[in-house]
Design a protein around this motif. Structure first.
Motif: not given
Length: 321
Positions: A18-25, A29-32, A55-59, A63-74
């Motif tokens: 999972r990623a809790h904030a926008r960015g790259g690799p 984090r590998y987590e529960e 790879f490019d899905e992180l850009t 990936t990060w929002e749906a209808d303008g709403v933040d989706r994290t953690p993704i």
């Protein structure tokens, strides 16, 4: 109709990347994490066995929002092969414990996890004898290649220019085009890829700077499967009125106008019949699926960071025990 799964039928927690904030690799984090809830009426819950990386899905914004709403953690990685653990009430043609593969929509959590929810229309049975790794690796590249060839509007004996003809997508473009009777002029980065391009069915292979030998307007269409920044020679290589298709980003309107070509960009839209056709092709053993490397899910961050570090063509795959 199937009996819908209840929350008691499914695990409450799972391991996921999972990623809790926008960015790259570096954000992965590998987590529960919470496991998916019971599938909706037209959804299927899979226990993931293999998931392929784009790879490019992180850009991508979706990936990060749906209808303008933040989706994290993704959770990333949307090309999946796995085992059905639960079915929505309206799902037909699939059953629990079947092995399936397909594509998770990019605007929802992906398959870099032990479990994932997928629309039933985006899945098809995995052929016996085809591994989960191969099935996951084929999904998006093969569907993209098939749709690109439809958009090319080419017929038997016409000529197609394929930039990046031995990469994850280009390998399928080359193989599918050759099987359609289309003549392929392939471009590759190094001499080591020449034999592979010919094995895929290319009639002519240009290496690196050899593209200077490409005659202007010598091809009826071109597909850029190599990535962003389609070079001007790819536009010039297509005859006026022909079509150039980009897969990474929209084409350069000025270069297209100067060359007189119809340039377009598209995002693949999986259809059940195309997925079934791919399953049949995999079952036949008639197509080669390039796989660059596999990583266990726990090393998913390292897998995403491996872009450009592997010399092997094809997809990088996450495996889930």
């Amino acid at each position: 109709m199937n009996s819908p799964a209840t929350s008691d039928d499914l695990p409450k927690q799972m391991m996921a990347l999972r990623a809790h904030a926008r960015g790259g690799p570096e954000q992965l984090r590998y987590e529960e994490a919470p496991a998916p809830a019971a599938p909706g009426d037209s959804e299927v819950c899979l226990q993931v066995r293999a998931a392929a990386i784009t790879f490019d899905e992180l850009t991508w914004p979706e990936t990060w929002e749906a209808d303008g709403v933040d989706r994290t953690p993704i959770i990333p990685s949307h090309e999946v092969s796995g085992v059905v653990t639960a079915l929505g009430a309206e799902v037909q043609g699939l059953s629990v414990s079947e092995e399936v593969f397909g594509l998770v929509p990019f605007n929802r959590n992906g398959a870099a996890a032990e479990y994932v929810l997928v629309p039933a229309a985006n899945l098809v049975r995995k052929p016996d004898g085809v591994s989960h790794v191969v099935a996951a690796a084929a999904v998006l590249p093969a569907l993209t290649a098939s749709e690109a060839l439809v958009h090319s509007r080419l017929t038997n004996d016409q000529r197609l220019l394929v930039r990046g003809a031995t990469g994850a997508v280009g390998s399928f473009v080359t193989q599918f085009a050759a099987r359609m009777g289309i003549k392929v002029t392939a471009t590759v980065r190094s001499a080591s890829a020449v034999d592979r391009a010919k094995r895929y069915g290319a009639d002519e292979v240009l290496v690196g700077d050899d593209v200077t030998r490409l005659d202007p307007a010598s091809c009826d269409a071109a597909i850029d499967a190599a990535g962003a920044g389609t070079p001007d020679w790819a536009y010039r290589g297509v005859r006026p009125g022909g079509r150039l298709i980009t897969l990474q980003e929209p084409p350069d309107a000025d270069l297209a106008a100067a060359a007189g070509v119809d340039a377009m960009f598209f995002i693949v839209d999986p259809h059940p019949e195309e997925l079934q056709r791919l399953a049949d092709q995999l079952a036949s053993g008639d197509i080669e699926v390039p796989i660059a490397q596999t990583y266990p899910l726990a090393e998913g961050g390292e897998a995403y960071a491996a872009r450009g570090r592997t010399q092997s063509p094809g997809k990088i795959i996450l495996t889930v025990p």
